[in-house]
Write a protein that holds these residues in place. Structure first.
Motif, mmCIF file in Angstrom:
data_model
loop_
_atom_site.group_PDB
_atom_site.id
_atom_site.type_symbol
_atom_site.label_atom_id
_atom_site.label_comp_id
_atom_site.label_asym_id
_atom_site.label_seq_id
_atom_site.Cartn_x
_atom_site.Cartn_y
_atom_site.Cartn_z
ATOM 1 N N THR A 17 -50.037 -13.752 9.617
ATOM 2 C CA THR A 17 -50.246 -13.331 8.358
ATOM 3 C C THR A 17 -51.837 -13.245 8.189
ATOM 4 O OG1 THR A 17 -48.478 -14.651 7.656
ATOM 5 C CG2 THR A 17 -49.871 -14.245 5.876
ATOM 6 N N PRO A 125 -47.864 -12.637 4.109
ATOM 7 C CA PRO A 125 -48.488 -11.176 4.497
ATOM 8 C C PRO A 125 -47.846 -10.231 3.513
ATOM 9 C CG PRO A 125 -46.303 -11.841 5.287
ATOM 10 C CD PRO A 125 -46.894 -12.905 4.656
ATOM 11 N N PRO A 126 -48.491 -8.890 3.132
ATOM 12 C CA PRO A 126 -48.269 -8.067 1.821
ATOM 13 C C PRO A 126 -46.745 -7.599 2.218
ATOM 14 C CG PRO A 126 -49.880 -6.931 3.443
ATOM 15 C CD PRO A 126 -49.601 -8.345 3.827
ATOM 16 N N SER A 127 -46.058 -7.407 3.354
ATOM 17 C CA SER A 127 -44.736 -6.873 3.609
ATOM 18 C C SER A 127 -44.273 -7.285 4.984
ATOM 19 C CB SER A 127 -44.728 -5.368 3.857
ATOM 20 O OG SER A 127 -45.412 -5.106 4.921
ATOM 21 N N GLU A 130 -45.634 -5.322 7.755
ATOM 22 C CA GLU A 130 -46.846 -5.412 8.400
ATOM 23 C C GLU A 130 -47.073 -6.977 9.186
ATOM 24 O OE1 GLU A 130 -49.488 -3.961 8.080
ATOM 25 O OE2 GLU A 130 -51.183 -5.294 8.319
ATOM 26 N N ARG A 134 -48.719 -7.033 12.669
ATOM 27 C CA ARG A 134 -49.586 -7.825 13.097
ATOM 28 C C ARG A 134 -49.556 -8.669 14.429
ATOM 29 N NH1 ARG A 134 -52.055 -9.938 7.036
ATOM 30 N NH2 ARG A 134 -52.067 -7.837 6.278
ATOM 31 N N VAL A 168 -51.487 -14.061 -1.430
ATOM 32 C CA VAL A 168 -51.269 -12.812 -0.612
ATOM 33 C C VAL A 168 -52.519 -11.977 0.249
ATOM 34 C CG1 VAL A 168 -50.066 -10.333 -0.656
ATOM 35 C CG2 VAL A 168 -49.294 -12.225 -2.060
ATOM 36 N N ASN A 169 -52.202 -11.983 1.578
ATOM 37 C CA ASN A 169 -53.388 -11.406 2.251
ATOM 38 C C ASN A 169 -53.116 -10.076 2.618
ATOM 39 O OD1 ASN A 169 -55.709 -11.022 3.701
ATOM 40 N ND2 ASN A 169 -54.847 -12.022 5.733
ATOM 41 N N ASP A 170 -53.574 -9.116 1.644
ATOM 42 C CA ASP A 170 -53.281 -7.484 1.852
ATOM 43 C C ASP A 170 -55.006 -7.256 2.216
ATOM 44 O OD1 ASP A 170 -52.494 -5.309 1.726
ATOM 45 O OD2 ASP A 170 -52.133 -5.219 -0.478
ATOM 46 N N ASN A 171 -55.676 -7.702 1.192
ATOM 47 C CA ASN A 171 -57.088 -7.290 1.443
ATOM 48 C C ASN A 171 -57.899 -8.822 1.901
ATOM 49 O OD1 ASN A 171 -59.929 -7.500 0.333
ATOM 50 N ND2 ASN A 171 -59.610 -5.309 0.886
ATOM 51 N N THR A 174 -60.310 -10.150 -0.606
ATOM 52 C CA THR A 174 -59.708 -10.672 -1.894
ATOM 53 C C THR A 174 -58.958 -11.871 -1.706
ATOM 54 O OG1 THR A 174 -59.423 -8.225 -2.508
ATOM 55 C CG2 THR A 174 -58.272 -9.916 -3.698
ATOM 56 N N ALA A 175 -58.260 -11.970 -0.614
ATOM 57 C CA ALA A 175 -57.636 -13.391 -0.266
ATOM 58 C C ALA A 175 -58.822 -14.338 -0.045
ATOM 59 C CB ALA A 175 -56.762 -13.122 1.051
#
Ligand code: 5GP
Length: 206
Positions: A17, A125-127, A130, A134, A168-171, A174-175
């Motif tokens: 993640t 995770p965002p999806s 993904e 990863r 949510v760790n998309d970016n 940001t996270a």
């Protein structure tokens, strides 16, 4: 503001993640937080150092730590044992430092029982696509290990209700900012600073 007693910040997330990257950045940006080094029976990966990444040990030494009560929690993950040494946490938090723990969901639930004031953060995770990408791209694990890590990841989502916060760790940036916001708010909780009036006004309060 830093609270009188340090906090335990528990971060869990399915493998892959990106919680490791979040924690790494957070430790650079917030010097009041340190990372607890866990004990493990898994083999070191390339580049991992004993005493820094983990305390690597055999099963018999790990069991001795359990018997001595030297671990605040421990868990079995993909055939290996992982546990959090108690002394480091006690020393650092007593001195006002915050300690971040990167541990499995089962370990986190045990910590919360032991230390109800621990801050519980679940990283998502965002999806699913993904997440799978990863784990596979990391290239540090064998094929069998990848599939057991994926299986375990899916099962861990069911425990999100045991956590107070979901990030949510998309970016990555940001996270990290979101985790920092959680920590900042937690540090301001009155229950973490019951002596705030005395400390601020040193008896001048009429
Ligand atoms: P890895 O083998 O990828 O370093 O870690 C596998 C899993 O073990 C990760 O989910 C990590 O969070 C967890 N883990 C690492 N240290 C500890 C620990 O001290 N206690 C528990 N319960 N889990 C841990």
């Amino acid at each position: 503001m830093v609270a009188e007693k340090g906090m335990l910040i528990v971060v869990s997330a399915p493998s892959g993640t990106g919680k490791g990257a979040i924690i790494k950045k957070l430790l650079i940006e917030d010097k009041n937080i340190t990372h607890s080094v866990s004990a493990t029976t898994r083999e070191p990966r390339k580049g991992e150092k004993d005493g820094v990444s983990y305390f690597f040990m055999n099963k018999s030494d790990f069991k001795k730590m359990i018997t001595k009560g030297a671990l605040i929690e421990w868990d079995e993950y993909c055939g290996n044992y992982y546990g959090t040494p108690k002394k480091y946490i006690d020393d650092v938090t007593a001195a006002g430092g915050d300690v971040i723990l990167d541990i499995t969901v089962a370990g986190a639930v045990n910590i919360k029982k032991e230390c109800p004031e621990a801050v519980m953060i679940f990283v998502l995770p965002p999806s699913i696509k993904e997440l799978e990408r990863r784990i596979k791209d990391r290239g540090t694990d064998s094929t069998a290990d990848i599939s057991s890590r994926l299986e375990f990841a899916y099962s861990e989502f069911n425990n999100i209700g045991d956590y107070e916060y979901a990030v949510v760790n998309d970016n990555l940036d940001t996270a990290v900012e979101e985790v920092k916001a959680i920590i900042a708010a937690e540090r301001m909780k009155y229950k973490r600073n019951p002596l705030i009036l005395d400390n601020l006004y040193k008896g001048d309060l009429k």
